[in-house]
Design a protein around this motif. Structure first.
Motif, PDB file in Angstrom:
ATOM      1  N   ASN A 135     -58.699 111.296  -5.316  1.00 34.15           N
ATOM      2  CA  ASN A 135     -59.846 111.792  -6.090  1.00 34.15           C
ATOM      3  C   ASN A 135     -59.526 113.053  -6.899  1.00 34.15           C
ATOM      4  O   ASN A 135     -60.378 113.928  -7.064  1.00 34.15           O
ATOM      5  CB  ASN A 135     -61.055 112.024  -5.183  1.00 34.15           C
ATOM      6  N   GLU A 136     -58.297 113.159  -7.414  1.00 29.54           N
ATOM      7  CA  GLU A 136     -57.904 114.281  -8.274  1.00 29.54           C
ATOM      8  C   GLU A 136     -58.017 113.827  -9.733  1.00 29.54           C
ATOM      9  O   GLU A 136     -57.057 113.359 -10.334  1.00 29.54           O
ATOM     10  CB  GLU A 136     -56.477 114.733  -7.958  1.00 29.54           C
ATOM     11  N   VAL A 137     -59.194 113.970 -10.317  1.00 26.82           N
ATOM     12  CA  VAL A 137     -59.478 113.479 -11.664  1.00 26.82           C
ATOM     13  C   VAL A 137     -58.829 114.365 -12.718  1.00 26.82           C
ATOM     14  O   VAL A 137     -58.968 115.586 -12.690  1.00 26.82           O
ATOM     15  CB  VAL A 137     -61.004 113.407 -11.905  1.00 26.82           C
ATOM     16  N   ILE A 138     -58.126 113.712 -13.637  1.00 27.53           N
ATOM     17  CA  ILE A 138     -57.570 114.414 -14.796  1.00 27.53           C
ATOM     18  C   ILE A 138     -58.532 114.252 -15.969  1.00 27.53           C
ATOM     19  O   ILE A 138     -58.895 115.209 -16.632  1.00 27.53           O
ATOM     20  CB  ILE A 138     -56.183 113.848 -15.194  1.00 27.53           C
ATOM     21  N   LYS A 139     -58.974 112.999 -16.189  1.00 31.75           N
ATOM     22  CA  LYS A 139     -59.800 112.711 -17.356  1.00 31.75           C
ATOM     23  C   LYS A 139     -60.573 111.421 -17.119  1.00 31.75           C
ATOM     24  O   LYS A 139     -60.021 110.451 -16.605  1.00 31.75           O
ATOM     25  CB  LYS A 139     -58.882 112.565 -18.574  1.00 31.75           C
ATOM     26  N   SER A 140     -61.847 111.410 -17.506  1.00 22.29           N
ATOM     27  CA  SER A 140     -62.667 110.194 -17.445  1.00 22.29           C
ATOM     28  C   SER A 140     -62.774 109.613 -18.847  1.00 22.29           C
ATOM     29  O   SER A 140     -62.847 110.365 -19.824  1.00 22.29           O
ATOM     30  CB  SER A 140     -64.061 110.516 -16.921  1.00 22.29           C
ATOM     31  N   PHE A 141     -62.817 108.294 -18.934  1.00 24.28           N
ATOM     32  CA  PHE A 141     -62.861 107.650 -20.240  1.00 24.28           C
ATOM     33  C   PHE A 141     -64.211 106.995 -20.510  1.00 24.28           C
ATOM     34  O   PHE A 141     -65.035 107.553 -21.212  1.00 24.28           O
ATOM     35  CB  PHE A 141     -61.717 106.638 -20.385  1.00 24.28           C
ATOM     36  N   TYR A 142     -64.451 105.823 -19.958  1.00 23.70           N
ATOM     37  CA  TYR A 142     -65.673 105.091 -20.248  1.00 23.70           C
ATOM     38  C   TYR A 142     -66.029 104.204 -19.070  1.00 23.70           C
ATOM     39  O   TYR A 142     -65.217 103.909 -18.200  1.00 23.70           O
ATOM     40  CB  TYR A 142     -65.535 104.248 -21.530  1.00 23.70           C
ATOM     41  N   GLN A 143     -67.292 103.808 -19.056  1.00 20.68           N
ATOM     42  CA  GLN A 143     -67.817 102.916 -18.023  1.00 20.68           C
ATOM     43  C   GLN A 143     -67.185 101.537 -18.201  1.00 20.68           C
ATOM     44  O   GLN A 143     -67.076 101.040 -19.310  1.00 20.68           O
ATOM     45  CB  GLN A 143     -69.342 102.826 -18.170  1.00 20.68           C
ATOM     46  N   ILE A 144     -66.781 100.929 -17.091  1.00 23.33           N
ATOM     47  CA  ILE A 144     -66.185  99.595 -17.107  1.00 23.33           C
ATOM     48  C   ILE A 144     -67.197  98.604 -16.532  1.00 23.33           C
ATOM     49  O   ILE A 144     -67.803  98.855 -15.486  1.00 23.33           O
ATOM     50  CB  ILE A 144     -64.899  99.537 -16.242  1.00 23.33           C
ATOM     51  N   ASP A 145     -67.376  97.472 -17.213  1.00 22.91           N
ATOM     52  CA  ASP A 145     -68.175  96.376 -16.675  1.00 22.91           C
ATOM     53  C   ASP A 145     -67.234  95.583 -15.777  1.00 22.91           C
ATOM     54  O   ASP A 145     -66.461  94.748 -16.246  1.00 22.91           O
ATOM     55  CB  ASP A 145     -68.712  95.506 -17.813  1.00 22.91           C
ATOM     56  N   VAL A 146     -67.260  95.876 -14.482  1.00 24.07           N
ATOM     57  CA  VAL A 146     -66.300  95.259 -13.558  1.00 24.07           C
ATOM     58  C   VAL A 146     -66.453  93.744 -13.512  1.00 24.07           C
ATOM     59  O   VAL A 146     -65.515  93.037 -13.155  1.00 24.07           O
ATOM     60  CB  VAL A 146     -66.376  95.866 -12.136  1.00 24.07           C
ATOM     61  N   GLY A 147     -67.607  93.228 -13.916  1.00 19.72           N
ATOM     62  CA  GLY A 147     -67.802  91.779 -14.005  1.00 19.72           C
ATOM     63  C   GLY A 147     -66.944  91.146 -15.084  1.00 19.72           C
ATOM     64  O   GLY A 147     -66.659  89.954 -15.033  1.00 19.72           O
ATOM     65  N   GLU A 148     -66.536  91.944 -16.057  1.00 19.06           N
ATOM     66  CA  GLU A 148     -65.681  91.463 -17.146  1.00 19.06           C
ATOM     67  C   GLU A 148     -64.208  91.408 -16.736  1.00 19.06           C
ATOM     68  O   GLU A 148     -63.398  90.796 -17.414  1.00 19.06           O
ATOM     69  CB  GLU A 148     -65.814  92.365 -18.382  1.00 19.06           C
ATOM     70  N   LEU A 149     -63.879  92.079 -15.652  1.00 18.01           N
ATOM     71  CA  LEU A 149     -62.484  92.137 -15.210  1.00 18.01           C
ATOM     72  C   LEU A 149     -62.129  90.924 -14.356  1.00 18.01           C
ATOM     73  O   LEU A 149     -62.971  90.393 -13.627  1.00 18.01           O
ATOM     74  CB  LEU A 149     -62.247  93.390 -14.360  1.00 18.01           C
ATOM     75  N   GLU A 150     -60.876  90.524 -14.435  1.00 16.62           N
ATOM     76  CA  GLU A 150     -60.375  89.530 -13.488  1.00 16.62           C
ATOM     77  C   GLU A 150     -60.298  90.228 -12.139  1.00 16.62           C
ATOM     78  O   GLU A 150     -60.125  91.451 -12.061  1.00 16.62           O
ATOM     79  CB  GLU A 150     -58.991  89.047 -13.909  1.00 16.62           C
ATOM     80  N   SER A 151     -60.419  89.462 -11.051  1.00 16.95           N
ATOM     81  CA  SER A 151     -60.421  90.087  -9.730  1.00 16.95           C
ATOM     82  C   SER A 151     -59.133  90.864  -9.464  1.00 16.95           C
ATOM     83  O   SER A 151     -59.149  91.908  -8.819  1.00 16.95           O
ATOM     84  CB  SER A 151     -60.656  89.036  -8.637  1.00 16.95           C
ATOM     85  N   VAL A 152     -58.008  90.388  -9.992  1.00 20.20           N
ATOM     86  CA  VAL A 152     -56.727  91.080  -9.817  1.00 20.20           C
ATOM     87  C   VAL A 152     -56.767  92.443 -10.513  1.00 20.20           C
ATOM     88  O   VAL A 152     -56.323  93.451  -9.953  1.00 20.20           O
ATOM     89  CB  VAL A 152     -55.564  90.221 -10.378  1.00 20.20           C
ATOM     90  N   GLN A 153     -57.329  92.496 -11.735  1.00 21.15           N
ATOM     91  CA  GLN A 153     -57.432  93.758 -12.468  1.00 21.15           C
ATOM     92  C   GLN A 153     -58.320  94.749 -11.710  1.00 21.15           C
ATOM     93  O   GLN A 153     -58.002  95.931 -11.621  1.00 21.15           O
ATOM     94  CB  GLN A 153     -58.029  93.538 -13.866  1.00 21.15           C
ATOM     95  N   HIS A 154     -59.420  94.237 -11.173  1.00 18.81           N
ATOM     96  CA  HIS A 154     -60.348  95.090 -10.431  1.00 18.81           C
ATOM     97  C   HIS A 154     -59.646  95.687  -9.208  1.00 18.81           C
ATOM     98  O   HIS A 154     -59.745  96.892  -8.942  1.00 18.81           O
ATOM     99  CB  HIS A 154     -61.599  94.306 -10.034  1.00 18.81           C
ATOM    100  N   GLU A 155     -58.920  94.854  -8.473  1.00 22.47           N
ATOM    101  CA  GLU A 155     -58.183  95.324  -7.301  1.00 22.47           C
ATOM    102  C   GLU A 155     -57.114  96.346  -7.678  1.00 22.47           C
ATOM    103  O   GLU A 155     -56.926  97.349  -6.985  1.00 22.47           O
ATOM    104  CB  GLU A 155     -57.535  94.136  -6.561  1.00 22.47           C
ATOM    105  N   GLU A 156     -56.408  96.071  -8.793  1.00 20.33           N
ATOM    106  CA  GLU A 156     -55.380  97.010  -9.247  1.00 20.33           C
ATOM    107  C   GLU A 156     -55.991  98.376  -9.554  1.00 20.33           C
ATOM    108  O   GLU A 156     -55.426  99.414  -9.203  1.00 20.33           O
ATOM    109  CB  GLU A 156     -54.665  96.476 -10.494  1.00 20.33           C
ATOM    110  N   LEU A 157     -57.148  98.380 -10.219  1.00 15.16           N
ATOM    111  CA  LEU A 157     -57.806  99.639 -10.546  1.00 15.16           C
ATOM    112  C   LEU A 157     -58.285 100.367  -9.296  1.00 15.16           C
ATOM    113  O   LEU A 157     -58.231 101.598  -9.233  1.00 15.16           O
ATOM    114  CB  LEU A 157     -58.982  99.409 -11.498  1.00 15.16           C
ATOM    115  N   LEU A 158     -58.752  99.637  -8.315  1.00 11.85           N
ATOM    116  CA  LEU A 158     -59.192 100.272  -7.079  1.00 11.85           C
ATOM    117  C   LEU A 158     -58.022 100.914  -6.343  1.00 11.85           C
ATOM    118  O   LEU A 158     -58.153 101.989  -5.757  1.00 11.85           O
ATOM    119  CB  LEU A 158     -59.903  99.256  -6.169  1.00 11.85           C
TER     120      LEU A 158
END
Length: 164
Positions: free
Chosen positions: A112-135
């Motif tokens: 939880n050491e944030v450098i920079k926030s970008f934009y809200q992601i619609d996680v429903g638009e992500l493939e499950s693999v992408q969502h897991e990778e981001l988590l």
């Protein structure tokens, strides 16, 4: 005294150094701050002391830099660097925060050491693999990887439309 249409005023010494030639004066020492601004937003500073014999040479030395502040005895220069910072290359990860925003972290998202926030992601638009990778966190170690991931996840960004 008037010589050839020019008025010549004899100097009585006046202020120290005023009537000396440039090469007869002591070199000027100035503190120089070099700020490098990276694509990821990190700014690094390098401080040096320059000994200046000729101002023209000094300005030529830093012609690729932009002056952001100048005071007596100190000049701050800034340059945009078309790369990500060394810190990001070592420890940078893209991930999601608790609000579902794409975030650049110093370390894994769990730290939880944030450098920079970008934009809200619609996680429903992500493939499950992408969502897991981001988590888990996606390592960022090059400029190309950084830019590619930003473009990739921008497609899943939540776009809010305001009615006219």
């Amino acid at each position: 005294m008037l010589i050839g249409g020019w008025t010549v005023v004899a100097s009585s010494g006046g202020e120290e150094g005023q009537d000396q030639k440039a090469w007869e004066r002591e070199p000027l020492q100035i503190e120089v701050v070099l700020q490098r601004v990276y694509l990821d937003g990190q700014v690094t500073e390098e401080r040096i002391v320059e000994t200046i014999q000729a101002m023209e040479d000094f300005w030529a030395l830093y012609e690729e830099w932009q002056v952001v502040d100048q005071t007596e005895g100190k000049v701050i220069f800034q340059k945009a660097i078309d790369d990500i910072s060394d810190d990001l290359k070592e420890r940078g990860y893209f991930g999601l925060n608790e609000k579902g925003e794409l975030v650049l972290f110093d370390g894994r998202p769990q730290d939880n050491e944030v450098i920079k926030s970008f934009y809200q992601i619609d996680v429903g638009e992500l493939e499950s693999v992408q969502h897991e990778e981001l988590l888990d966190g996606i390592k960022v170690n090059t400029k190309d990887r950084y830019m590619s991931l930003l473009r990739q996840f921008e497609q899943a960004a939540v776009h809010t439309h305001i009615a006219p």
